[in-house]
Design a protein around this motif. Sequence first.
Motif, mmCIF file in Angstrom:
data_model
loop_
_atom_site.group_PDB
_atom_site.id
_atom_site.type_symbol
_atom_site.label_atom_id
_atom_site.label_comp_id
_atom_site.label_asym_id
_atom_site.label_seq_id
_atom_site.Cartn_x
_atom_site.Cartn_y
_atom_site.Cartn_z
ATOM 1 N N HIS A 9 0.842 -1.188 0.000
ATOM 2 C CA HIS A 9 0.000 0.000 0.000
ATOM 3 C C HIS A 9 0.876 1.237 0.000
ATOM 4 C CE1 HIS A 9 0.876 0.035 4.300
ATOM 5 N NE2 HIS A 9 0.383 -1.177 4.381
ATOM 6 N N LYS A 10 0.284 2.390 -0.282
ATOM 7 C CA LYS A 10 1.042 3.631 -0.430
ATOM 8 C C LYS A 10 0.981 4.512 0.809
ATOM 9 C CE LYS A 10 0.434 3.652 -5.389
ATOM 10 N NZ LYS A 10 -0.043 4.343 -6.561
ATOM 11 N N PHE A 11 0.713 3.952 1.963
ATOM 12 C CA PHE A 11 0.667 4.752 3.177
ATOM 13 C C PHE A 11 1.418 4.038 4.295
ATOM 14 C CE2 PHE A 11 -3.156 2.160 2.929
ATOM 15 C CZ PHE A 11 -3.166 1.522 4.152
ATOM 16 N N ASN A 12 1.707 4.767 5.345
ATOM 17 C CA ASN A 12 2.448 4.271 6.491
ATOM 18 C C ASN A 12 1.863 4.936 7.735
ATOM 19 O OD1 ASN A 12 4.384 3.010 8.019
ATOM 20 N ND2 ASN A 12 6.104 3.718 6.804
ATOM 21 N N PHE A 13 2.430 4.665 8.897
ATOM 22 C CA PHE A 13 2.002 5.364 10.107
ATOM 23 C C PHE A 13 2.250 6.860 9.926
ATOM 24 C CE2 PHE A 13 3.000 1.244 12.262
ATOM 25 C CZ PHE A 13 1.754 1.029 12.787
ATOM 26 N N THR A 14 1.336 7.676 10.425
ATOM 27 C CA THR A 14 1.506 9.133 10.402
ATOM 28 C C THR A 14 1.044 9.685 11.741
ATOM 29 O OG1 THR A 14 -0.708 9.758 9.659
ATOM 30 C CG2 THR A 14 0.883 9.134 7.935
ATOM 31 N N PRO A 15 1.446 10.925 12.082
ATOM 32 C CA PRO A 15 0.956 11.535 13.320
ATOM 33 C C PRO A 15 -0.538 11.826 13.309
ATOM 34 C CG PRO A 15 2.949 12.632 12.568
ATOM 35 C CD PRO A 15 2.513 11.708 11.462
ATOM 36 N N LEU A 36 9.806 5.811 24.955
ATOM 37 C CA LEU A 36 9.215 5.839 23.618
ATOM 38 C C LEU A 36 10.058 6.640 22.629
ATOM 39 C CD1 LEU A 36 5.499 6.319 24.674
ATOM 40 C CD2 LEU A 36 6.447 4.319 23.496
ATOM 41 N N ALA A 37 10.763 7.662 23.112
ATOM 42 C CA ALA A 37 11.593 8.496 22.235
ATOM 43 C C ALA A 37 12.882 7.793 21.820
ATOM 44 C CB ALA A 37 11.924 9.817 22.926
ATOM 45 N N TRP A 57 4.601 14.929 22.582
ATOM 46 C CA TRP A 57 4.134 14.177 21.421
ATOM 47 C C TRP A 57 5.347 13.653 20.684
ATOM 48 C CZ3 TRP A 57 0.230 16.743 17.511
ATOM 49 C CH2 TRP A 57 -0.302 15.773 16.674
ATOM 50 N N LEU A 58 5.343 12.393 20.331
ATOM 51 C CA LEU A 58 6.507 11.797 19.682
ATOM 52 C C LEU A 58 6.104 10.617 18.822
ATOM 53 C CD1 LEU A 58 7.955 9.081 21.696
ATOM 54 C CD2 LEU A 58 6.804 10.831 23.043
ATOM 55 N N ASN A 59 7.001 10.221 17.945
ATOM 56 C CA ASN A 59 6.878 8.978 17.199
ATOM 57 C C ASN A 59 7.897 8.010 17.768
ATOM 58 O OD1 ASN A 59 4.961 10.038 15.472
ATOM 59 N ND2 ASN A 59 6.430 10.604 13.909
ATOM 60 N N ASP A 60 7.475 6.789 18.067
ATOM 61 C CA ASP A 60 8.419 5.803 18.586
ATOM 62 C C ASP A 60 9.262 5.225 17.443
ATOM 63 O OD1 ASP A 60 6.936 3.740 17.336
ATOM 64 O OD2 ASP A 60 5.937 3.146 19.193
ATOM 65 N N ARG A 61 10.147 4.299 17.765
ATOM 66 C CA ARG A 61 11.068 3.733 16.770
ATOM 67 C C ARG A 61 10.354 2.993 15.638
ATOM 68 N NH1 ARG A 61 14.360 -0.051 20.518
ATOM 69 N NH2 ARG A 61 13.337 1.194 22.083
ATOM 70 N N TYR A 62 9.084 2.660 15.838
ATOM 71 C CA TYR A 62 8.308 1.961 14.813
ATOM 72 C C TYR A 62 7.441 2.909 13.979
ATOM 73 C CZ TYR A 62 9.802 -1.802 17.812
ATOM 74 O OH TYR A 62 10.573 -2.654 18.560
ATOM 75 N N GLY A 63 7.473 4.197 14.319
ATOM 76 C CA GLY A 63 6.681 5.185 13.599
ATOM 77 C C GLY A 63 5.296 5.417 14.177
#
Length: 72
Positions: A9-15, A36-37, A57-63
């Motif tokens: 698919h053409k999408f991934n995790f996003t905020p 998480l950071a 607010w953050l994205n973890d290592r997996y996005g």
Amino acid sequence: MALDSHLGHKFNFTPSMSLYVECESASEIEEAFRALADGGAELMPLDNYGFSHKFGWLNDRYGVSWQLNLSN
């Protein structure tokens, strides 16, 4: 639970989708944010933003995007 398709698919995790967690103490939010950071990216460092005494607010290592808030 988060699921992903085995199909391309053409999408991934996003905020735009984030997990929101209310923390009960300063030590709890600081420990969770630090863990998480690790390997991830900070979007909003832990701070007082007016709407919350301590928020981050953050994205973890997996996005995966996380919003952490101090509830008191």
